[in-house]
Design an enzyme around this catalytic site. Structure first.
Site, PDB file in Angstrom:
ATOM      1  N   VAL A  13      -0.401 -12.822   3.424  1.00  8.81           N
ATOM      2  CA  VAL A  13       0.117 -13.008   4.791  1.00  8.81           C
ATOM      3  C   VAL A  13      -1.008 -13.607   5.638  1.00  8.81           C
ATOM      4  O   VAL A  13      -2.137 -13.106   5.630  1.00  8.81           O
ATOM      5  CB  VAL A  13       0.544 -11.647   5.393  1.00  8.81           C
ATOM      6  CG1 VAL A  13       1.018 -11.817   6.829  1.00  8.81           C
ATOM      7  CG2 VAL A  13       1.616 -11.004   4.532  1.00  8.81           C
TER       8      VAL A  13
ATOM      9  N   GLU B 250     -17.493  10.884  -0.624  1.00  3.50           N
ATOM     10  CA  GLU B 250     -16.817  10.840  -1.933  1.00  3.50           C
ATOM     11  C   GLU B 250     -17.519   9.846  -2.863  1.00  3.50           C
ATOM     12  O   GLU B 250     -17.648  10.089  -4.062  1.00  3.50           O
ATOM     13  CB  GLU B 250     -15.347  10.466  -1.758  1.00  3.50           C
ATOM     14  CG  GLU B 250     -14.530  11.589  -1.123  1.00  3.50           C
ATOM     15  CD  GLU B 250     -13.028  11.429  -1.325  1.00  3.50           C
ATOM     16  OE1 GLU B 250     -12.536  10.289  -1.266  1.00  3.50           O
ATOM     17  OE2 GLU B 250     -12.356  12.464  -1.537  1.00  3.50           O
TER      18      GLU B 250
ATOM     19  N   GLY C  10       0.862  -1.186   0.000  1.00  8.31           N
ATOM     20  CA  GLY C  10       0.000   0.000   0.000  1.00  8.31           C
ATOM     21  C   GLY C  10       0.895   1.231   0.000  1.00  8.31           C
ATOM     22  O   GLY C  10       2.085   1.152  -0.344  1.00  8.31           O
TER      23      GLY C  10
HETATM   24  P1  FAD Z   1      -3.383   0.239   2.071  1.00  9.29           P
HETATM   25  O1  FAD Z   1      -3.423   1.353   1.109  1.00  9.29           O
HETATM   26  O2  FAD Z   1      -4.660  -0.215   2.690  1.00  9.29           O
HETATM   27  O3  FAD Z   1      -2.653  -1.003   1.409  1.00  9.29           O
HETATM   28  C1  FAD Z   1      -2.448  -2.227   2.054  1.00  9.29           C
HETATM   29  C2  FAD Z   1      -1.804  -3.198   1.077  1.00  9.29           C
HETATM   30  O4  FAD Z   1      -1.591  -4.440   1.759  1.00  9.29           O
HETATM   31  C3  FAD Z   1      -2.661  -3.510  -0.138  1.00  9.29           C
HETATM   32  O5  FAD Z   1      -1.848  -3.569  -1.282  1.00  9.29           O
HETATM   33  C4  FAD Z   1      -3.234  -4.891   0.175  1.00  9.29           C
HETATM   34  O6  FAD Z   1      -3.504  -5.659  -0.994  1.00  9.29           O
HETATM   35  C5  FAD Z   1      -2.094  -5.513   0.975  1.00  9.29           C
HETATM   36  N1  FAD Z   1      -2.548  -6.562   1.887  1.00  9.29           N
HETATM   37  C6  FAD Z   1      -3.551  -6.458   2.800  1.00  9.29           C
HETATM   38  N2  FAD Z   1      -3.668  -7.619   3.480  1.00  9.29           N
HETATM   39  C7  FAD Z   1      -2.738  -8.458   2.971  1.00  9.29           C
HETATM   40  C8  FAD Z   1      -2.363  -9.788   3.270  1.00  9.29           C
HETATM   41  N3  FAD Z   1      -2.979 -10.491   4.229  1.00  9.29           N
HETATM   42  N4  FAD Z   1      -1.347 -10.347   2.573  1.00  9.29           N
HETATM   43  C9  FAD Z   1      -0.712  -9.640   1.602  1.00  9.29           C
HETATM   44  N5  FAD Z   1      -1.008  -8.381   1.283  1.00  9.29           N
HETATM   45  C10 FAD Z   1      -2.012  -7.786   1.961  1.00  9.29           C
HETATM   46  N6  FAD Z   1      -6.442   9.217   2.649  1.00  9.29           N
HETATM   47  C11 FAD Z   1      -5.913  10.415   2.305  1.00  9.29           C
HETATM   48  O7  FAD Z   1      -4.906  10.848   2.904  1.00  9.29           O
HETATM   49  N7  FAD Z   1      -6.458  11.173   1.310  1.00  9.29           N
HETATM   50  C12 FAD Z   1      -7.518  10.753   0.588  1.00  9.29           C
HETATM   51  O8  FAD Z   1      -7.982  11.465  -0.318  1.00  9.29           O
HETATM   52  C13 FAD Z   1      -8.099   9.491   0.915  1.00  9.29           C
HETATM   53  N8  FAD Z   1      -9.131   9.033   0.189  1.00  9.29           N
HETATM   54  C14 FAD Z   1      -9.633   7.783   0.472  1.00  9.29           C
HETATM   55  C15 FAD Z   1     -10.681   7.312  -0.330  1.00  9.29           C
HETATM   56  C16 FAD Z   1     -11.203   6.056  -0.082  1.00  9.29           C
HETATM   57  C17 FAD Z   1     -12.335   5.555  -0.957  1.00  9.29           C
HETATM   58  C18 FAD Z   1     -10.688   5.254   0.975  1.00  9.29           C
HETATM   59  C19 FAD Z   1     -11.257   3.887   1.225  1.00  9.29           C
HETATM   60  C20 FAD Z   1      -9.652   5.724   1.770  1.00  9.29           C
HETATM   61  C21 FAD Z   1      -9.107   6.992   1.523  1.00  9.29           C
HETATM   62  N9  FAD Z   1      -8.050   7.506   2.282  1.00  9.29           N
HETATM   63  C22 FAD Z   1      -7.511   8.731   1.975  1.00  9.29           C
HETATM   64  C23 FAD Z   1      -7.439   6.695   3.351  1.00  9.29           C
HETATM   65  C24 FAD Z   1      -6.208   5.958   2.763  1.00  9.29           C
HETATM   66  O9  FAD Z   1      -6.573   5.310   1.583  1.00  9.29           O
HETATM   67  C25 FAD Z   1      -5.602   4.950   3.735  1.00  9.29           C
HETATM   68  O10 FAD Z   1      -5.292   5.622   4.930  1.00  9.29           O
HETATM   69  C26 FAD Z   1      -4.343   4.354   3.119  1.00  9.29           C
HETATM   70  O11 FAD Z   1      -4.683   3.572   1.999  1.00  9.29           O
HETATM   71  C27 FAD Z   1      -3.565   3.493   4.103  1.00  9.29           C
HETATM   72  O12 FAD Z   1      -2.392   3.076   3.483  1.00  9.29           O
HETATM   73  P2  FAD Z   1      -1.636   1.753   3.932  1.00  9.29           P
HETATM   74  O13 FAD Z   1      -0.271   1.834   3.341  1.00  9.29           O
HETATM   75  O14 FAD Z   1      -1.745   1.572   5.398  1.00  9.29           O
HETATM   76  O15 FAD Z   1      -2.405   0.533   3.313  1.00  9.29           O
HETATM   77  P1  NAD Z   2     -15.040   7.534   9.138  1.00  7.15           P
HETATM   78  O1  NAD Z   2     -14.844   6.817  10.405  1.00  7.15           O
HETATM   79  O2  NAD Z   2     -14.288   8.782   8.902  1.00  7.15           O
HETATM   80  O3  NAD Z   2     -16.584   7.853   8.922  1.00  7.15           O
HETATM   81  C1  NAD Z   2     -17.565   6.865   9.152  1.00  7.15           C
HETATM   82  C2  NAD Z   2     -18.938   7.515   9.325  1.00  7.15           C
HETATM   83  O4  NAD Z   2     -19.901   6.461   9.460  1.00  7.15           O
HETATM   84  C3  NAD Z   2     -19.044   8.374  10.593  1.00  7.15           C
HETATM   85  O5  NAD Z   2     -19.589   9.617  10.229  1.00  7.15           O
HETATM   86  C4  NAD Z   2     -19.981   7.575  11.503  1.00  7.15           C
HETATM   87  O6  NAD Z   2     -20.795   8.381  12.306  1.00  7.15           O
HETATM   88  C5  NAD Z   2     -20.815   6.797  10.496  1.00  7.15           C
HETATM   89  N1  NAD Z   2     -21.380   5.561  11.049  1.00  7.15           N
HETATM   90  C6  NAD Z   2     -20.767   4.632  11.825  1.00  7.15           C
HETATM   91  N2  NAD Z   2     -21.629   3.653  12.156  1.00  7.15           N
HETATM   92  C7  NAD Z   2     -22.811   3.950  11.565  1.00  7.15           C
HETATM   93  C8  NAD Z   2     -24.073   3.308  11.535  1.00  7.15           C
HETATM   94  N3  NAD Z   2     -24.298   2.164  12.170  1.00  7.15           N
HETATM   95  N4  NAD Z   2     -25.078   3.905  10.846  1.00  7.15           N
HETATM   96  C9  NAD Z   2     -24.866   5.050  10.165  1.00  7.15           C
HETATM   97  N5  NAD Z   2     -23.687   5.710  10.169  1.00  7.15           N
HETATM   98  C10 NAD Z   2     -22.670   5.166  10.854  1.00  7.15           C
HETATM   99  O7  NAD Z   2     -14.699   6.441   8.008  1.00  7.15           O
HETATM  100  P2  NAD Z   2     -14.387   6.570   6.451  1.00  7.15           P
HETATM  101  O8  NAD Z   2     -15.210   7.631   5.830  1.00  7.15           O
HETATM  102  O9  NAD Z   2     -14.467   5.185   5.929  1.00  7.15           O
HETATM  103  O10 NAD Z   2     -12.874   7.040   6.420  1.00  7.15           O
HETATM  104  C11 NAD Z   2     -11.832   6.168   6.872  1.00  7.15           C
HETATM  105  C12 NAD Z   2     -10.526   6.926   6.943  1.00  7.15           C
HETATM  106  O11 NAD Z   2     -10.094   7.262   5.617  1.00  7.15           O
HETATM  107  C13 NAD Z   2     -10.625   8.232   7.705  1.00  7.15           C
HETATM  108  O12 NAD Z   2      -9.458   8.407   8.436  1.00  7.15           O
HETATM  109  C14 NAD Z   2     -10.726   9.284   6.633  1.00  7.15           C
HETATM  110  O13 NAD Z   2     -10.171  10.523   7.043  1.00  7.15           O
HETATM  111  C15 NAD Z   2      -9.900   8.656   5.518  1.00  7.15           C
HETATM  112  N6  NAD Z   2     -10.399   9.140   4.221  1.00  7.15           N
HETATM  113  C16 NAD Z   2      -9.937  10.352   3.798  1.00  7.15           C
HETATM  114  C17 NAD Z   2     -10.404  10.871   2.611  1.00  7.15           C
HETATM  115  C18 NAD Z   2      -9.882  12.209   2.137  1.00  7.15           C
HETATM  116  O14 NAD Z   2      -9.023  12.779   2.789  1.00  7.15           O
HETATM  117  N7  NAD Z   2     -10.372  12.737   1.014  1.00  7.15           N
HETATM  118  C19 NAD Z   2     -11.344  10.161   1.846  1.00  7.15           C
HETATM  119  C20 NAD Z   2     -11.805   8.935   2.323  1.00  7.15           C
HETATM  120  C21 NAD Z   2     -11.328   8.444   3.525  1.00  7.15           C
END
Ligand code: FAD
Ligand code: NAD
Length: 406
Positions: A81, A170, A12
């Site tokens: 893993v 989003e 990741g």
């Molecule tokens: P991850 O990105 O989760 O990667 C983990 C890696 O480990 C993956 O490649 C996976 O395949 C691998 N892996 C997992 N389990 C195993 C296993 N058992 N064996 C082998 N490989 C494995 N954060 C921001 O800062 N800005 C944003 O705009 C933002 N937007 C987001 C939008 C969405 C839709 C989501 C879901 C999250 C967003 N986040 C954002 C949060 C951000 O994506 C996460 O905090 C970030 O991905 C964490 O990075 P990581 O390196 O911990 O792991």
């Molecule tokens: P989050 O924890 O930020 O938000 C989850 C939301 O779900 C909360 O508002 C909570 O009140 C609601 N919720 C929880 N249980 C519920 C229930 N039973 N019924 C209805 N609502 C419920 O989680 P996320 O949005 O998945 O984000 C995860 C992480 O990824 C965060 O740290 C976030 O900052 C990060 N992220 C960042 C971006 C960005 O920076 N653009 C985009 C996506 C995610």
């Protein structure tokens, strides 16, 4: 003398950046580096809401690991893993076992279900390329089904999303862009389609700047998103979601329910005996796990406290990337026999969230608010900057987002 073995789990943000930095700074004569990942590609988790809605193809989001990691310098093992044995310095994989001297754990996040009945069985989640592709295809298939059913089945074209945190917001933003295309493609009346965002708290994006939240909610409502605030999802069934508001329960019928209401660190870490707090390891300032001097945890598996708010920092890609700098420097020091390790201090440059094509909200440099097109351009700049850091201009040109005029 045997070279120290460094094993990195997960490609990741945290794992990939640690690997690419180590391959640049350590020679093959001084270290053996192994990267383990489930797939042969790295993906931009931060773009998965777009892949889930179908507004960008998953091939833009995923990057073959071989395009970025030099396999002459790093052994890449494509495997899953299963567990870590930190007392005996071993990692159990589905198809083998690895021994290490130093371990970097970057296994990322898993969806938190909070024990809510039916999520595992009936909800879709935005977690990886496979789950995103499934959401996109499932919704599209239901639009195709709609005009083939003998009776009117509005649940086929009702999209419900649990959670109005950043992921939920989003995703509904992207869906609001995608629905008109689906309606056109499958001859569905747009007025019949519903996108419902259910949030337990009284506001979307709790804790974020209220002016920006108001802007986002109004823009999304104008595109047809319905918000149900102060409404708790209690159960997910094959028919839909059971929600509760002011003590009253209601079943919202939907065949497209996406749970986006929170994350936790990989359960592998907890099952392997590491100390955890809310599913994440409370790492020491140098990012090492408590009690294990040879294990560094990066990204969403690590918990770090914000001393000003006395709350944990939310897990983000921004922090995972910044952690990789300290992790790789500290691994380099340990491999070279030094115990002078750097401390990690996050530098939050901003938070920007998209709310559909060409529209976004954000705060940068602590106080500057961005709305609409400007915020959307900033989001693309952030995404492109990461590609540049990871794989240079070549990767940026291949995978970058340059459609800034939309
Ligand atoms: P991850 O990105 O989760 O990667 C983990 C890696 O480990 C993956 O490649 C996976 O395949 C691998 N892996 C997992 N389990 C195993 C296993 N058992 N064996 C082998 N490989 C494995 N954060 C921001 O800062 N800005 C944003 O705009 C933002 N937007 C987001 C939008 C969405 C839709 C989501 C879901 C999250 C967003 N986040 C954002 C949060 C951000 O994506 C996460 O905090 C970030 O991905 C964490 O990075 P990581 O390196 O911990 O792991
Ligand atoms: P989050 O924890 O930020 O938000 C989850 C939301 O779900 C909360 O508002 C909570 O009140 C609601 N919720 C929880 N249980 C519920 C229930 N039973 N019924 C209805 N609502 C419920 O989680 P996320 O949005 O998945 O984000 C995860 C992480 O990824 C965060 O740290 C976030 O900052 C990060 N992220 C960042 C971006 C960005 O920076 N653009 C985009 C996506 C995610």
């Amino acid at each position: 003398m045997r070279k120290p073995r460094v094993v990195i789990l997960g490609a990741g943000y945290g794992g990939m950046m640690t690997t690419t930095r180590l391959q640049k700074t350590l020679g093959t004569n001084e270290v053996d580096i192994t990267l383990v990942n489930k797939h042969d590609y790295h993906y931009q988790t931060t773009w998965l809401h777009e892949n889930s809605a179908g507004t960008i193809h998953h091939d833009q989001t995923r990057i073959p690991i071989k395009d970025v990691v030099d396999f002459n310098k790093v052994n890449f093992v494509q495997d899953t893993v299963v567990s870590i044995d930190p007392d005996n310095k071993k990692v159990q994989l589905e198809d083998g076992e690895l021994e290490y001297d130093y371990l970097v754990v970057g296994l990322g996040f898993e969806t938190a279900t909070f024990g809510i009945k039916g999520i595992e069985e009936h909800a879709f989640t935005i977690q990886n390329i496979n789950s995103a592709r499934l959401i996109r295809d499932h919704i599209e298939y239901n639009f195709a089904r709609y005009n083939n059913e003998p009776e009117d089945r509005p649940e086929l074209i009702t999209i419900a999303v649990g959670g109005a945190g950043f992921t939920g917001i989003e995703f509904v933003g992207e869906m609001a862009n995608r629905v008109p295309e689906l309606c056109k493609e499958y001859d569905v009346d747009p007025d019949k389609v519903r996108i419902i965002n259910v949030e337990a708290g009284p506001s979307a994006l709790a804790g974020f700047d209220s002016e920006l939240v108001d802007y986002a909610v109004k823009r999304l409502e104008a595109k047809g998103v319905e918000f149900m605030l102060s409404t708790m999802i209690k159960e997910v069934t094959p028919e839909g979601i059971l929600v509760e508001r002011d003590g009253e329960q209601e079943l919202i019928k939907t065949n497209n329910f996406v749970w986006a209401a929170g994350v936790r660190g990989s359960t592998i870490v907890e099952k392997s005996g590491f100390e955890v707090n809310r599913g994440r390891v409370p790492v020491r300032p140098d990012l090492r796990a408590p009690n294990y001097d040879d294990v560094i945890i990066v990204g969403d598996c690590a918990l770090i406290m914000n001393e000003e708010t006395e709350r944990p920092y939310p897990p983000t890609a921004q922090i995972a990337i910044q952690m990789s700098y300290v992790a790789s420097d500290n691994i380099k020091a340990l491999v070279r026999g030094s115990n002078e390790l750097k401390h990690f201090k996050p530098e939050i440059l901003g938070t920007v969230a998209s709310i559909g094509e060409g529209d976004a909200i954000g705060v940068i440099f602590g106080k500057r608010k961005l709305f609409g097109w400007t915020a959307s351009v900033m989001k693309k700049v952030i995404d492109n900057r990461y590609l540049l850091k990871l794989g240079g201009v070549g990767l940026l040109l291949k995978k970058g987002k340059f459609n800034i005029f939309k």
